[in-house]
Structures are given as C-alpha cells and as structure tokens.
Write a protein that holds these residues in place. Structure first.
Motif, mmCIF file in Angstrom:
data_model
loop_
_atom_site.group_PDB
_atom_site.id
_atom_site.type_symbol
_atom_site.label_atom_id
_atom_site.label_comp_id
_atom_site.label_asym_id
_atom_site.label_seq_id
_atom_site.Cartn_x
_atom_site.Cartn_y
_atom_site.Cartn_z
ATOM 1 N N GLU A 84 17.677 0.622 9.741
ATOM 2 C CA GLU A 84 17.301 0.835 8.348
ATOM 3 C C GLU A 84 15.808 1.131 8.268
ATOM 4 O OE1 GLU A 84 17.764 -2.631 5.933
ATOM 5 O OE2 GLU A 84 17.175 -1.626 4.090
ATOM 6 N N VAL A 85 15.486 2.221 7.580
ATOM 7 C CA VAL A 85 14.084 2.592 7.400
ATOM 8 C C VAL A 85 13.436 1.632 6.401
ATOM 9 C CG1 VAL A 85 12.523 4.357 6.541
ATOM 10 C CG2 VAL A 85 14.494 5.013 7.918
ATOM 11 N N GLN A 86 12.305 1.071 6.781
ATOM 12 C CA GLN A 86 11.585 0.164 5.891
ATOM 13 C C GLN A 86 10.089 0.457 5.951
ATOM 14 O OE1 GLN A 86 12.725 -3.915 6.919
ATOM 15 N NE2 GLN A 86 14.141 -3.922 5.190
ATOM 16 N N LEU A 87 9.467 0.451 4.799
ATOM 17 C CA LEU A 87 8.018 0.574 4.679
ATOM 18 C C LEU A 87 7.572 -0.509 3.715
ATOM 19 C CD1 LEU A 87 9.316 3.754 4.487
ATOM 20 C CD2 LEU A 87 6.921 4.200 5.046
ATOM 21 N N ASN A 126 6.577 10.935 13.297
ATOM 22 C CA ASN A 126 6.672 11.186 11.860
ATOM 23 C C ASN A 126 5.293 11.248 11.204
ATOM 24 O OD1 ASN A 126 9.629 11.019 10.643
ATOM 25 N ND2 ASN A 126 9.543 9.663 12.430
ATOM 26 N N ALA A 127 5.319 11.449 9.906
ATOM 27 C CA ALA A 127 4.112 11.443 9.090
ATOM 28 C C ALA A 127 4.298 10.450 7.961
ATOM 29 C CB ALA A 127 3.821 12.833 8.527
ATOM 30 N N ILE A 128 3.214 9.814 7.588
ATOM 31 C CA ILE A 128 3.224 8.833 6.505
ATOM 32 C C ILE A 128 2.209 9.241 5.456
ATOM 33 C CG2 ILE A 128 2.857 6.421 5.871
ATOM 34 C CD1 ILE A 128 5.231 6.703 7.653
ATOM 35 N N GLY A 129 2.602 9.164 4.222
ATOM 36 C CA GLY A 129 1.702 9.499 3.127
ATOM 37 C C GLY A 129 1.498 8.322 2.203
ATOM 38 N N ALA A 142 5.038 6.290 2.105
ATOM 39 C CA ALA A 142 6.339 6.913 2.254
ATOM 40 C C ALA A 142 6.339 7.855 3.441
ATOM 41 C CB ALA A 142 6.705 7.684 0.989
ATOM 42 N N LEU A 143 7.524 8.046 3.992
ATOM 43 C CA LEU A 143 7.709 9.118 4.950
ATOM 44 C C LEU A 143 7.579 10.428 4.205
ATOM 45 C CD1 LEU A 143 10.779 7.830 7.017
ATOM 46 C CD2 LEU A 143 8.481 8.244 7.894
ATOM 47 N N ASN A 144 6.908 11.397 4.808
ATOM 48 C CA ASN A 144 6.825 12.707 4.181
ATOM 49 C C ASN A 144 6.328 13.677 5.235
ATOM 50 O OD1 ASN A 144 4.061 11.974 4.324
ATOM 51 N ND2 ASN A 144 3.575 13.200 2.518
ATOM 52 N N TRP A 145 6.101 14.925 4.838
ATOM 53 C CA TRP A 145 5.499 15.852 5.783
ATOM 54 C C TRP A 145 4.016 15.946 5.488
ATOM 55 C CZ3 TRP A 145 3.030 19.930 3.578
ATOM 56 C CH2 TRP A 145 3.507 20.432 2.358
ATOM 57 N N CYS A 146 3.251 16.282 6.516
ATOM 58 C CA CYS A 146 1.793 16.253 6.387
ATOM 59 C C CYS A 146 1.162 17.296 7.304
ATOM 60 C CB CYS A 146 1.287 14.860 6.760
ATOM 61 S SG CYS A 146 -0.520 14.670 6.725
ATOM 62 N N THR A 147 0.270 18.093 6.746
ATOM 63 C CA THR A 147 -0.557 18.989 7.539
ATOM 64 C C THR A 147 -2.000 18.814 7.104
ATOM 65 O OG1 THR A 147 -0.542 20.895 6.049
ATOM 66 C CG2 THR A 147 1.363 20.644 7.514
ATOM 67 N N ALA A 148 -2.883 19.485 7.741
ATOM 68 C CA ALA A 148 -4.289 19.397 7.352
ATOM 69 C C ALA A 148 -4.536 20.067 6.000
ATOM 70 C CB ALA A 148 -5.168 20.039 8.415
ATOM 71 N N GLN A 149 -3.564 20.872 5.547
ATOM 72 C CA GLN A 149 -3.737 21.603 4.288
ATOM 73 C C GLN A 149 -2.974 20.985 3.124
ATOM 74 O OE1 GLN A 149 -2.900 23.420 7.265
ATOM 75 N NE2 GLN A 149 -5.112 23.632 7.517
ATOM 76 N N GLY A 150 -2.095 20.061 3.399
ATOM 77 C CA GLY A 150 -1.336 19.492 2.295
ATOM 78 C C GLY A 150 -0.328 18.471 2.738
ATOM 79 N N GLY A 197 3.712 16.608 1.593
ATOM 80 C CA GLY A 197 4.923 16.766 0.826
ATOM 81 C C GLY A 197 5.206 15.577 -0.061
ATOM 82 N N PRO A 198 6.307 15.647 -0.808
ATOM 83 C CA PRO A 198 6.697 14.535 -1.680
ATOM 84 C C PRO A 198 7.189 13.361 -0.847
ATOM 85 C CG PRO A 198 8.416 16.184 -1.623
ATOM 86 C CD PRO A 198 7.261 16.757 -0.854
ATOM 87 N N PRO A 199 7.272 12.186 -1.463
ATOM 88 C CA PRO A 199 7.746 11.025 -0.705
ATOM 89 C C PRO A 199 9.231 11.098 -0.425
ATOM 90 C CG PRO A 199 7.411 10.451 -3.010
ATOM 91 C CD PRO A 199 6.898 11.844 -2.844
ATOM 92 N N ASP A 200 9.601 10.660 0.766
ATOM 93 C CA ASP A 200 11.011 10.536 1.114
ATOM 94 C C ASP A 200 11.335 9.042 1.008
ATOM 95 O OD1 ASP A 200 13.025 11.876 3.857
ATOM 96 O OD2 ASP A 200 13.555 10.797 2.042
ATOM 97 N N TYR A 201 11.588 8.381 2.113
ATOM 98 C CA TYR A 201 11.730 6.926 2.069
ATOM 99 C C TYR A 201 10.379 6.324 1.690
ATOM 100 C CZ TYR A 201 16.161 7.400 4.565
ATOM 101 O OH TYR A 201 17.434 7.731 4.934
ATOM 102 N N ARG A 202 10.387 5.369 0.792
ATOM 103 C CA ARG A 202 9.141 4.778 0.336
ATOM 104 C C ARG A 202 9.245 3.273 0.217
ATOM 105 N NH1 ARG A 202 8.172 5.008 -5.992
ATOM 106 N NH2 ARG A 202 7.413 2.950 -5.407
ATOM 107 N N GLY A 203 8.083 2.633 0.204
ATOM 108 C CA GLY A 203 8.045 1.194 -0.010
ATOM 109 C C GLY A 203 8.013 0.868 -1.488
ATOM 110 N N ARG A 204 7.899 -0.412 -1.806
ATOM 111 C CA ARG A 204 7.898 -0.851 -3.203
ATOM 112 C C ARG A 204 6.535 -0.750 -3.844
ATOM 113 N NH1 ARG A 204 11.834 -6.219 -3.495
ATOM 114 N NH2 ARG A 204 13.734 -5.177 -2.804
ATOM 115 N N GLY A 205 5.503 -0.721 -3.035
ATOM 116 C CA GLY A 205 4.172 -0.534 -3.576
ATOM 117 C C GLY A 205 3.361 -1.812 -3.653
ATOM 118 N N THR A 206 2.063 -1.625 -3.816
ATOM 119 C CA THR A 206 1.136 -2.738 -3.995
ATOM 120 C C THR A 206 0.146 -2.354 -5.098
ATOM 121 O OG1 THR A 206 -0.405 -4.228 -2.842
ATOM 122 C CG2 THR A 206 -0.442 -1.916 -2.163
#
Length: 122
Positions: free
Chosen positions: A1-4, A32-35, A97-105, A107-116
């Motif tokens: 199970e994916v957890q953040l 992976n990438a994390i945003g 959240a898991l997402n895609w990441c480059t030096a230029q931008g 992506g939107p969040p995929d799996y995400r945590g509950r936040g702080t």
C-alpha cells in the motif's frame, strides 16, 4: 500500500523557518518523484516544489524560489521541504504526493498524504 505521511508543520512567526518531512512507503522510492503542494482555505491547490529521486531534478514555483529547498534521504525514503523566510501568505495545509517532476515543471498529485498545517503569523 502506497503511503505518504507529512510532519513538521506548526505555527511560526513571519520570517521564521520550518522543515516539513514526507515519509513514504509502499513503492520504489528512488524510481519516483515526490512533489509538495499546498492549499489554503478558499483557495485552489498550489504546486510548490518537486524532486525526481531517480534523476535528481528539482523544481520550484516562483513564489518560493530562494526561500524553500527540497531534498531527499533515500535511506529513509523521506523527502524534506526546508522553508525559510516564511510569510503569512505561506499559511496553508501542505501535503506531499507522488507525481511527475522535471526541472521545468511538475505534475498534479497522484497518491498523496493527509497534509500538515503551516500557519505563519504576521
């Protein structure tokens, strides 16, 4: 199970600093990438920063460039967001959240945590 799971939020005065942590499990961290994202009451979700663990790319939105730094500890499967020179307008719930990441931008969040919650007083 994916957890953040995010931690490290709190109340800080303007000009202060906080370090947020995003501890992850359930997936191959270094492939992976994390945003980081944030959302304030009544406002739309905002992208903040991301890091591509596999490629080493990092990205920051203009509003946090020079103030926030993203980093990772592969041994701990954890991504950090170091926030300096905080402003009242940085007040929001921050989540990773898991997402895609480059030096230029990023992506939107995929799996995400509950936040702080981060609250910056003036």
């Amino acid at each position: 199970e994916v957890q953040l799971v995010e931690s490290g939020g709190g109340l800080v005065q303007a000009g202060g600093s906080l370090k947020l942590s995003c501890t992850t499990s359930g997936f191959t961290f270094d492939a992976n990438a994390i945003g980081w994202f944030r959302q304030a009451p009544g406002k739309e979700r905002e992208k903040i920063s991301c890091i591509s663990i596999s490629d080493g790319w990092t990205y920051y939105v203009d509003s946090v460039k020079g103030r926030f730094t993203i980093s990772s500890d592969n041994a701990k499967n954890t991504v950090y967001l170091h926030m300096n020179s905080l402003k009242p307008e940085d007040t929001a719930v921050y989540y990773c959240a898991l997402n895609w990441c480059t030096a230029q931008g990023m992506g939107p969040p995929d799996y995400r945590g509950r936040g702080t919650q981060v609250t910056v007083s003036s």
